[in-house]
Structures are given as C-alpha cells and as structure tokens.
Design a protein around this motif. Sequence first.
Motif, PDB file in Angstrom:
ATOM      1  N   GLN A 271      -6.537  12.835  -8.584  1.00  0.00           N
ATOM      2  CA  GLN A 271      -5.711  11.966  -9.420  1.00  0.00           C
ATOM      3  C   GLN A 271      -4.786  12.777 -10.312  1.00  0.00           C
ATOM      4  OE1 GLN A 271      -5.682   8.461  -9.263  1.00  0.00           O
ATOM      5  NE2 GLN A 271      -3.794   8.838 -10.412  1.00  0.00           N
ATOM      6  N   GLU A 272      -5.296  13.888 -10.824  1.00  0.00           N
ATOM      7  CA  GLU A 272      -4.479  14.743 -11.690  1.00  0.00           C
ATOM      8  C   GLU A 272      -3.277  15.299 -10.931  1.00  0.00           C
ATOM      9  OE1 GLU A 272      -4.947  18.719 -14.544  1.00  0.00           O
ATOM     10  OE2 GLU A 272      -6.622  18.039 -13.293  1.00  0.00           O
ATOM     11  N   LYS A 273      -3.508  15.767  -9.708  1.00  0.00           N
ATOM     12  CA  LYS A 273      -2.402  16.291  -8.904  1.00  0.00           C
ATOM     13  C   LYS A 273      -1.408  15.189  -8.550  1.00  0.00           C
ATOM     14  CE  LYS A 273      -5.068  20.016  -6.684  1.00  0.00           C
ATOM     15  NZ  LYS A 273      -5.609  20.506  -5.394  1.00  0.00           N
ATOM     16  N   LEU A 274      -1.926  14.013  -8.258  1.00  0.00           N
ATOM     17  CA  LEU A 274      -1.067  12.887  -7.908  1.00  0.00           C
ATOM     18  C   LEU A 274      -0.203  12.479  -9.090  1.00  0.00           C
ATOM     19  CD1 LEU A 274      -0.248  10.818  -5.794  1.00  0.00           C
ATOM     20  CD2 LEU A 274      -2.224   9.435  -6.464  1.00  0.00           C
ATOM     21  N   ASP A 275      -0.798  12.407 -10.265  1.00  0.00           N
ATOM     22  CA  ASP A 275      -0.040  12.063 -11.466  1.00  0.00           C
ATOM     23  C   ASP A 275       1.069  13.077 -11.725  1.00  0.00           C
ATOM     24  OD1 ASP A 275      -1.574   9.820 -11.924  1.00  0.00           O
ATOM     25  OD2 ASP A 275      -2.920  10.801 -13.347  1.00  0.00           O
ATOM     26  N   GLN A 276       0.748  14.347 -11.540  1.00  0.00           N
ATOM     27  CA  GLN A 276       1.750  15.389 -11.766  1.00  0.00           C
ATOM     28  C   GLN A 276       2.888  15.293 -10.761  1.00  0.00           C
ATOM     29  OE1 GLN A 276       1.782  17.659 -14.429  1.00  0.00           O
ATOM     30  NE2 GLN A 276       3.876  17.880 -13.639  1.00  0.00           N
ATOM     31  N   LEU A 277       2.544  14.994  -9.511  1.00  0.00           N
ATOM     32  CA  LEU A 277       3.567  14.861  -8.473  1.00  0.00           C
ATOM     33  C   LEU A 277       4.509  13.705  -8.789  1.00  0.00           C
ATOM     34  CD1 LEU A 277       4.729  15.695  -5.727  1.00  0.00           C
ATOM     35  CD2 LEU A 277       3.001  14.228  -4.639  1.00  0.00           C
ATOM     36  N   ILE A 278       3.966  12.589  -9.220  1.00  0.00           N
ATOM     37  CA  ILE A 278       4.786  11.435  -9.588  1.00  0.00           C
ATOM     38  C   ILE A 278       5.738  11.800 -10.720  1.00  0.00           C
ATOM     39  CG2 ILE A 278       4.703   9.134 -10.626  1.00  0.00           C
ATOM     40  CD1 ILE A 278       2.096   8.693  -9.010  1.00  0.00           C
ATOM     41  N   THR A 279       5.236  12.572 -11.696  1.00  0.00           N
ATOM     42  CA  THR A 279       6.083  13.020 -12.801  1.00  0.00           C
ATOM     43  C   THR A 279       7.176  13.961 -12.303  1.00  0.00           C
ATOM     44  OG1 THR A 279       4.274  12.822 -14.403  1.00  0.00           O
ATOM     45  CG2 THR A 279       6.105  14.278 -14.989  1.00  0.00           C
ATOM     46  N   ASP A 280       6.791  14.926 -11.474  1.00  0.00           N
ATOM     47  CA  ASP A 280       7.756  15.911 -10.965  1.00  0.00           C
ATOM     48  C   ASP A 280       8.868  15.251 -10.160  1.00  0.00           C
ATOM     49  OD1 ASP A 280       6.237  17.880 -12.142  1.00  0.00           O
ATOM     50  OD2 ASP A 280       5.218  18.480 -10.282  1.00  0.00           O
ATOM     51  N   LEU A 281       8.545  14.176  -9.451  1.00  0.00           N
ATOM     52  CA  LEU A 281       9.534  13.495  -8.608  1.00  0.00           C
ATOM     53  C   LEU A 281      10.325  12.439  -9.372  1.00  0.00           C
ATOM     54  CD1 LEU A 281       7.462  13.031  -5.306  1.00  0.00           C
ATOM     55  CD2 LEU A 281       9.181  14.777  -5.816  1.00  0.00           C
ATOM     56  N   ASP A 282      10.024  12.291 -10.658  1.00  0.00           N
ATOM     57  CA  ASP A 282      10.730  11.338 -11.510  1.00  0.00           C
ATOM     58  C   ASP A 282      10.643   9.921 -10.945  1.00  0.00           C
ATOM     59  OD1 ASP A 282      12.165  10.635 -13.783  1.00  0.00           O
ATOM     60  OD2 ASP A 282      14.113  10.876 -12.786  1.00  0.00           O
ATOM     61  N   ILE A 283       9.445   9.548 -10.517  1.00  0.00           N
ATOM     62  CA  ILE A 283       9.195   8.202 -10.021  1.00  0.00           C
ATOM     63  C   ILE A 283       8.844   7.308 -11.205  1.00  0.00           C
ATOM     64  CG2 ILE A 283       7.650   6.778  -8.604  1.00  0.00           C
ATOM     65  CD1 ILE A 283       7.365   9.179  -6.723  1.00  0.00           C
ATOM     66  N   ASN A 284       9.466   6.162 -11.281  1.00  0.00           N
ATOM     67  CA  ASN A 284       9.202   5.203 -12.349  1.00  0.00           C
ATOM     68  C   ASN A 284       7.811   4.604 -12.142  1.00  0.00           C
ATOM     69  OD1 ASN A 284       9.076   2.555 -13.718  1.00  0.00           O
ATOM     70  ND2 ASN A 284      11.210   2.954 -14.235  1.00  0.00           N
ATOM     71  N   ARG A 285       6.894   4.930 -13.027  1.00  0.00           N
ATOM     72  CA  ARG A 285       5.496   4.521 -12.858  1.00  0.00           C
ATOM     73  C   ARG A 285       5.315   3.004 -12.963  1.00  0.00           C
ATOM     74  NH1 ARG A 285       1.764   8.768 -13.377  1.00  0.00           N
ATOM     75  NH2 ARG A 285       2.775  10.759 -13.925  1.00  0.00           N
ATOM     76  N   THR A 286       6.049   2.390 -13.883  1.00  0.00           N
ATOM     77  CA  THR A 286       5.908   0.940 -14.056  1.00  0.00           C
ATOM     78  C   THR A 286       6.358   0.200 -12.809  1.00  0.00           C
ATOM     79  OG1 THR A 286       6.268   1.150 -16.443  1.00  0.00           O
ATOM     80  CG2 THR A 286       6.584  -1.030 -15.468  1.00  0.00           C
ATOM     81  N   LYS A 287       7.513   0.578 -12.284  1.00  0.00           N
ATOM     82  CA  LYS A 287       8.008  -0.061 -11.059  1.00  0.00           C
ATOM     83  C   LYS A 287       7.093   0.243  -9.884  1.00  0.00           C
ATOM     84  CE  LYS A 287      11.982  -0.314  -7.927  1.00  0.00           C
ATOM     85  NZ  LYS A 287      11.655  -1.698  -7.587  1.00  0.00           N
ATOM     86  N   LEU A 288       6.587   1.476  -9.828  1.00  0.00           N
ATOM     87  CA  LEU A 288       5.684   1.851  -8.745  1.00  0.00           C
ATOM     88  C   LEU A 288       4.452   0.953  -8.733  1.00  0.00           C
ATOM     89  CD1 LEU A 288       5.254   4.066  -6.492  1.00  0.00           C
ATOM     90  CD2 LEU A 288       3.836   5.252  -8.187  1.00  0.00           C
ATOM     91  N   LYS A 289       3.878   0.744  -9.903  1.00  0.00           N
ATOM     92  CA  LYS A 289       2.681  -0.091 -10.004  1.00  0.00           C
ATOM     93  C   LYS A 289       2.977  -1.531  -9.615  1.00  0.00           C
ATOM     94  CE  LYS A 289      -1.084  -1.292 -13.167  1.00  0.00           C
ATOM     95  NZ  LYS A 289      -1.634  -1.097 -14.544  1.00  0.00           N
ATOM     96  N   ILE A 290       4.120  -2.041 -10.071  1.00  0.00           N
ATOM     97  CA  ILE A 290       4.505  -3.414  -9.721  1.00  0.00           C
ATOM     98  C   ILE A 290       4.698  -3.558  -8.222  1.00  0.00           C
ATOM     99  CG2 ILE A 290       6.354  -5.133  -9.926  1.00  0.00           C
ATOM    100  CD1 ILE A 290       6.741  -4.128 -12.822  1.00  0.00           C
ATOM    101  N   ASP A 291       5.424  -2.609  -7.625  1.00  0.00           N
ATOM    102  CA  ASP A 291       5.698  -2.683  -6.190  1.00  0.00           C
ATOM    103  C   ASP A 291       4.429  -2.526  -5.359  1.00  0.00           C
ATOM    104  OD1 ASP A 291       8.388  -3.142  -6.592  1.00  0.00           O
ATOM    105  OD2 ASP A 291       8.955  -1.028  -6.424  1.00  0.00           O
ATOM    106  N   MET A 292       3.501  -1.702  -5.822  1.00  0.00           N
ATOM    107  CA  MET A 292       2.232  -1.549  -5.097  1.00  0.00           C
ATOM    108  C   MET A 292       1.453  -2.851  -5.018  1.00  0.00           C
ATOM    109  SD  MET A 292       0.738   2.162  -6.298  1.00  0.00           S
ATOM    110  CE  MET A 292      -0.793   1.938  -5.371  1.00  0.00           C
ATOM    111  N   GLY A 293       1.658  -3.723  -5.993  1.00  0.00           N
ATOM    112  CA  GLY A 293       0.952  -4.995  -6.010  1.00  0.00           C
ATOM    113  C   GLY A 293       1.612  -6.086  -5.196  1.00  0.00           C
TER     114      GLY A 293
END
Length: 206
Positions: A137-159
């Motif tokens: 999870q730590e590596k995944l969180d860092q990757l999302i940050t490094d790629l500048d992925i919008n976390r809020t939109k990502l979570k919404i779209d995943m649902g």
Amino acid sequence: MRYNLRKFSVFIFVFISTNVYSQDMTLNELFFDDSKPFHIKIIEALPKHAIIQVGPDNAENTVIEFMDYFCGYCKKIQPELIDLANRRSDTRVIFLQYPILSENSKLVSEMVIAANFQNKGTELHNGLFSMSGNLTQEKLDQLITDLDINRTKLKIDMGKDEVKNIIKLSSFLAMGSGARGTPSLFFNEEFLGGYVPINQLERFLK
C-alpha cells in the motif's frame, strides 16, 4: 478454443444493455463471424477505458496480454512486451485485465481502469510492473503521488459500475478465449497460455 456459449450469451446481453460495449457486438458476430480475427473482435468489444496500449492503432501486428498485477510471470514478460512494441513500429501491445489471483488483484485492476479516466492508466500500469519487490500500500500510494493522479477522482471512478463492469467483461473475454491463468497471450491469431520468452513468440508476427 473452448467457449461456454450459454453463459457468454447472458453476459453479452447484460453488457450491451448497460452500454459497457464500445459498440453493439452480438454473440454471433463475436464467435461465428469470420470476417475479422477473434483477437481483433475482443478489442472492439471493449470500451476505450478498458485498454492499455503501447504502439499505433494501425499496427500490422497485435499482441494482447490478459494479465494480473500480482502475477510474477506477467511482471517478467512486461518489459519484454514493451521492448517489442518499441523496437517494432509495426506492432502494438494491448494489456487487458484478468485479475484472478486475489481480491487485491481486482482492486488494483479497478484502480488502473479508473486511472484511465484521467489518462493515467498506462503510466500506472507501467509503474506497477516496474516496482521492485512486492506491491504494498505504501508503494502504491507513492506511485499515485508521483504520477500526479487525483486521488478523489480516482476513488470516485473506482466505485462506478462502468469500471467494475469493464473488469468483469475483460475477465469473461479472457475465459472465453481459453485463458486459465496469467499471462495469457494472443500474438496475432495465435493464442498461448503461460509465459513464453519473447524471442520464441516473435515468429508469430508478420
């Protein structure tokens, strides 16, 4: 190839009726219309957000991999497939979700498809397979940050049902193709289950 047509017909109907398909492809067209190769029809049956692609749309050769992000052999063949697409301008490689190893596999697949709604799916896909060691999870969180992925939109779209249905459809197409594990590959019309070194696979390209 072996297909469970009864189950597939129900599945196709459900996905066409909910507009998950990129076009209205009937069961008959998918399996029994020989005007196009089966592996090409798989791609056409999927919406654009389902597809991670390296190489041009008009490439003469098409390679498809059904894969799982927790599959060691999928991780092994990833750089070989990327190198193949980079070396050959006549070849495109398409990665499709087939998360069969664990519930975490499914969640990560949904995350990559959701990232595609931000045009970040390919980057996340490559980043996941480029990680050293186990995916945490730590590596995944860092990757999302490094790629500048919008976390809020990502979570919404995943649902969204669309994302979950894409995973179901891609997985069912894999099973309908004969995939019993990962990686499962099409090299043009040749279907191969399991890891095979890339130098043995290039003979199936034009």
